[in-house]
Design a protein around this motif. Structure first.
Motif, PDB file in Angstrom:
ATOM      1  N   HIS A 183       0.839  -1.152   0.043  1.00 48.96           N
ATOM      2  CA  HIS A 183       0.067   0.059  -0.014  1.00 48.96           C
ATOM      3  C   HIS A 183       0.877   1.177   0.009  1.00 48.96           C
ATOM      4  O   HIS A 183       0.331   2.309  -0.415  1.00 48.96           O
ATOM      5  CB  HIS A 183      -1.095   0.012   1.100  1.00 48.96           C
ATOM      6  CG  HIS A 183      -2.076  -1.073   0.971  1.00 48.96           C
ATOM      7  ND1 HIS A 183      -2.924  -1.247  -0.158  1.00 48.96           N
ATOM      8  CD2 HIS A 183      -2.260  -2.392   1.396  1.00 48.96           C
ATOM      9  CE1 HIS A 183      -3.693  -2.266  -0.029  1.00 48.96           C
ATOM     10  NE2 HIS A 183      -3.245  -3.050   0.887  1.00 48.96           N
ATOM     11  N   GLU A 186       1.089   1.307  -3.722  1.00 52.10           N
ATOM     12  CA  GLU A 186      -0.148   1.886  -4.308  1.00 52.10           C
ATOM     13  C   GLU A 186      -0.181   3.623  -4.239  1.00 52.10           C
ATOM     14  O   GLU A 186      -0.536   4.241  -5.203  1.00 52.10           O
ATOM     15  CB  GLU A 186      -1.252   1.124  -3.518  1.00 52.10           C
ATOM     16  CG  GLU A 186      -2.657   1.929  -3.783  1.00 52.10           C
ATOM     17  CD  GLU A 186      -3.754   1.211  -2.990  1.00 52.10           C
ATOM     18  OE1 GLU A 186      -4.645   0.624  -3.491  1.00 52.10           O
ATOM     19  OE2 GLU A 186      -3.471   1.144  -1.568  1.00 52.10           O
ATOM     20  N   HIS A 246      -4.264 -11.028  -1.394  1.00 50.72           N
ATOM     21  CA  HIS A 246      -2.933 -10.234  -1.475  1.00 50.72           C
ATOM     22  C   HIS A 246      -2.219 -10.235  -2.690  1.00 50.72           C
ATOM     23  O   HIS A 246      -1.778  -9.258  -3.514  1.00 50.72           O
ATOM     24  CB  HIS A 246      -2.225  -9.933  -0.387  1.00 50.72           C
ATOM     25  CG  HIS A 246      -2.678  -9.182   0.872  1.00 50.72           C
ATOM     26  ND1 HIS A 246      -3.275 -10.145   2.195  1.00 50.72           N
ATOM     27  CD2 HIS A 246      -2.916  -8.061   1.118  1.00 50.72           C
ATOM     28  CE1 HIS A 246      -3.785  -9.190   3.143  1.00 50.72           C
ATOM     29  NE2 HIS A 246      -3.609  -8.076   2.481  1.00 50.72           N
ATOM     30  N   GLU A 249      -4.589  -9.036  -5.667  1.00 44.01           N
ATOM     31  CA  GLU A 249      -4.574  -7.473  -5.349  1.00 44.01           C
ATOM     32  C   GLU A 249      -3.160  -7.030  -6.003  1.00 44.01           C
ATOM     33  O   GLU A 249      -3.189  -6.128  -6.647  1.00 44.01           O
ATOM     34  CB  GLU A 249      -4.849  -7.031  -4.141  1.00 44.01           C
ATOM     35  CG  GLU A 249      -4.690  -5.520  -3.846  1.00 44.01           C
ATOM     36  CD  GLU A 249      -4.982  -5.280  -2.422  1.00 44.01           C
ATOM     37  OE1 GLU A 249      -5.580  -4.065  -2.463  1.00 44.01           O
ATOM     38  OE2 GLU A 249      -4.919  -5.892  -1.621  1.00 44.01           O
ATOM     39  N   TRP A 311     -13.534  -8.296   0.536  1.00 38.77           N
ATOM     40  CA  TRP A 311     -12.492  -7.653  -0.177  1.00 38.77           C
ATOM     41  C   TRP A 311     -11.603  -8.511  -1.230  1.00 38.77           C
ATOM     42  O   TRP A 311     -11.120  -8.131  -2.468  1.00 38.77           O
ATOM     43  CB  TRP A 311     -11.485  -6.719   0.663  1.00 38.77           C
ATOM     44  CG  TRP A 311     -10.408  -7.596   1.636  1.00 38.77           C
ATOM     45  CD1 TRP A 311     -10.785  -8.248   2.672  1.00 38.77           C
ATOM     46  CD2 TRP A 311      -9.068  -8.078   1.001  1.00 38.77           C
ATOM     47  NE1 TRP A 311      -9.516  -8.846   3.154  1.00 38.77           N
ATOM     48  CE2 TRP A 311      -8.615  -8.927   2.255  1.00 38.77           C
ATOM     49  CE3 TRP A 311      -8.360  -7.800  -0.077  1.00 38.77           C
ATOM     50  CZ2 TRP A 311      -7.480  -9.336   2.073  1.00 38.77           C
ATOM     51  CZ3 TRP A 311      -7.302  -8.616  -0.145  1.00 38.77           C
ATOM     52  CH2 TRP A 311      -6.687  -9.379   0.845  1.00 38.77           C
ATOM     53  N   GLU A 315     -11.000  -7.775  -5.172  1.00 36.16           N
ATOM     54  CA  GLU A 315      -9.651  -7.775  -5.760  1.00 36.16           C
ATOM     55  C   GLU A 315      -9.303  -8.680  -6.955  1.00 36.16           C
ATOM     56  O   GLU A 315      -8.682  -8.682  -7.814  1.00 36.16           O
ATOM     57  CB  GLU A 315      -8.567  -7.711  -4.642  1.00 36.16           C
ATOM     58  CG  GLU A 315      -8.536  -6.627  -3.807  1.00 36.16           C
ATOM     59  CD  GLU A 315      -8.284  -5.453  -4.535  1.00 36.16           C
ATOM     60  OE1 GLU A 315      -7.992  -5.427  -5.536  1.00 36.16           O
ATOM     61  OE2 GLU A 315      -8.595  -4.257  -3.680  1.00 36.16           O
ATOM     62  N   GLY A 319      -8.008  -8.255 -10.519  1.00 36.85           N
ATOM     63  CA  GLY A 319      -6.838  -9.053 -10.924  1.00 36.85           C
ATOM     64  C   GLY A 319      -6.840 -10.079 -12.266  1.00 36.85           C
ATOM     65  O   GLY A 319      -6.168 -10.098 -13.167  1.00 36.85           O
ATOM     66  N   HIS A 380     -12.199  -1.296  -1.315  1.00 34.34           N
ATOM     67  CA  HIS A 380     -11.975  -2.436  -2.074  1.00 34.34           C
ATOM     68  C   HIS A 380     -13.462  -2.595  -3.013  1.00 34.34           C
ATOM     69  O   HIS A 380     -12.958  -2.789  -4.418  1.00 34.34           O
ATOM     70  CB  HIS A 380     -11.836  -3.798  -1.277  1.00 34.34           C
ATOM     71  CG  HIS A 380     -10.572  -3.880  -0.422  1.00 34.34           C
ATOM     72  ND1 HIS A 380      -9.424  -4.094  -1.160  1.00 34.34           N
ATOM     73  CD2 HIS A 380     -10.347  -3.565   0.827  1.00 34.34           C
ATOM     74  CE1 HIS A 380      -8.511  -4.146  -0.470  1.00 34.34           C
ATOM     75  NE2 HIS A 380      -8.987  -3.679   0.784  1.00 34.34           N
ATOM     76  N   MET A 384     -13.197  -1.927  -7.052  1.00 29.38           N
ATOM     77  CA  MET A 384     -13.557  -2.825  -7.782  1.00 29.38           C
ATOM     78  C   MET A 384     -14.499  -2.204  -9.134  1.00 29.38           C
ATOM     79  O   MET A 384     -14.213  -2.559 -10.270  1.00 29.38           O
ATOM     80  CB  MET A 384     -14.131  -4.187  -7.270  1.00 29.38           C
ATOM     81  CG  MET A 384     -14.690  -5.047  -8.163  1.00 29.38           C
ATOM     82  SD  MET A 384     -16.245  -5.007  -8.906  1.00 29.38           S
ATOM     83  CE  MET A 384     -17.141  -4.923  -7.452  1.00 29.38           C
TER      84      MET A 384
END
Length: 407
Positions: A183, A186, A246, A249, A311, A315, A319, A380, A384
């Motif tokens: 993050h 990000e 994760h 994501e 979440w 993701e 993805g 999230h 999305m």
């Protein structure tokens, strides 16, 4: 799928979060329990407020509805007045319902989300103070929240190290986490994108490229085609844990960082290796985490947790669509479609006045976790919606061009 996701965003998620606005004390209410009761005196977490600020800012940037910018303004004022101040000490962890400091911990993860929110808000509002504060937090992270090998985690308000209990789970206490690094990446990606000052932009770009190399060389497990999750100070993994959510994501967030840098700062060989890494994570999670048309949570020491978390579904959809656009493997697009069908049926709460369940178990029982709390937010599932709408548009346009060329 495009129309359904757009409807979910505009007719469900946005109205729900508008309804949590606190016009008496500022910000947004921090807790709605499973029975849809709002606790107006619950703590207000800085992560939740940052994510709400980011969400309404991004919603305005996508939809151009001025009322969404007004919601972002409301979240921004609360952040600056009650949580952040002039930025010199970073953002705290949480405040009381009426804006008094409750938990003064300065966590790198929290600083990153404040940067992310401020950058999106600057993009929406052109408010120079927002970008100034985002840059201030960037330099604070680089000066106070890292060592020569990467990013550290929790600090007191004077930036003395604390135990990382807030971002450690599964029975370990981590000196470094993949989650915080992801993050920060990000946040730096968006900050780089909105920064015009060439000297500051260059500095952000260099740190972002360094972080991409940390993912490639220290966080990613090349043998297992996955990220490790919790580390000691030397990047030794503390637990055999595969976090499917994760990984999927990270697969698209890392691609976005590379796209945003646009060939700057990284050697072509390193960039290619990172691209291969993200596609390998997509393929690995497709093989291991896609179960009965939905995406399971994680695998610890060989034991798979089949919980479906809100979440993680969000993701996974992004993805897999990102993976499809890169690889043209139709199974990835089909995976995103099946996860959306599952989410519509079991994750989205049909009760009036609610939003999405936190999770459902393997029997599709939602349990009793709150609908809103310091980690349960519109980040999230809202993101999305934005990402899927834009990527499905791109996919449709690409398909149309192929048809025209074929004709």
């Amino acid at each position: 799928m495009y129309q359904e996701i757009q409807k979910e965003l505009t007719e469900h998620i946005i109205p729900f979060w508008r309804g949590l606005r606190d016009d008496e004390y500022g910000g947004y209410h921090g807790l709605m329990d499973f029975d849809l009761k709002v606790d107006k005196k619950a703590e207000k977490g800085a992560i939740l407020n940052s994510r709400i600020l980011w969400f309404f800012s991004r919603a305005f940037n996508e939809l151009k509805d001025i009322s969404l910018l007004e919601e972002a303004d409301h979240a921004y004022r609360f952040m600056v007045e009650k949580m952040l101040g002039d930025g010199s000490k970073g953002i705290c962890w949480s405040v009381t319902y009426d804006g008094k400091i409750l938990d003064s911990t300065r966590h790198t993860y929290n600083q990153a989300f404040a940067i992310y929110a401020l950058s999106e808000y600057y993009k929406a509002s052109a408010e120079p103070q927002a970008l100034f504060l985002a840059h201030k937090l960037f330099f604070l992270i680089e000066e106070m929240c890292r060592d020569n090998d990467g990013y550290l985690e929790a600090f007191d308000e004077d930036f003395n190290l604390l135990p990382n209990d807030k971002l450690s789970e599964n029975g370990v206490m981590a000196d470094r986490t993949m989650n915080t690094a992801l993050h920060v990446l990000e946040a730096y990606t968006l900050l780089y994108d909105v920064t015009d000052d060439l000297d500051i932009k260059k500095c952000i770009g260099k740190k972002l490229s360094d972080l991409l190399l940390i993912f490639k060389d220290r966080i990613y497990n090349k043998k297992k085609h996955r990220q490790e999750v919790f580390f000691d100070i030397y990047y030794n993994s503390l637990i055999d844990l595969h976090s499917f959510g994760h990984d999927i994501e990270a697969s698209w967030l890392i691609d976005l960082a590379l796209d945003t840098l646009g060939g700057e700062y990284l050697r072509a060989k390193d960039a290619e290796e990172i691209r291969n890494m993200t596609l390998a994570m997509v393929e690995n999670t497709y093989n291991k985490a896609l179960v009965d048309g939905s995406f399971v949570n994680e695998c610890e020491v060989g034991a798979r947790d089949d919980t479906r978390i809100w979440w993680v579904q969000s993701e996974a959809m992004v993805g897999f669509v990102n993976g499809y656009l890169r690889s043209e493997k139709p199974e990835y697009l089909q995976a995103a479609k099946s996860i959306w069908q599952y989410t519509k049926s079991y994750i989205i709460d049909k009760r009036e006045g609610s939003e999405w369940f936190w999770q459902v178990d393997e029997n599709r029982n939602p349990g009793k976790r709150p609908i809103v709390e310091p980690w349960k937010c519109p980040y999230h599932n809202g993101r999305m919606c934005f990402e899927m709408i834009n990527r499905l548009k791109k996919g449709a346009a690409d398909d149309s061009r192929k048809v025209l060329r074929g004709a």
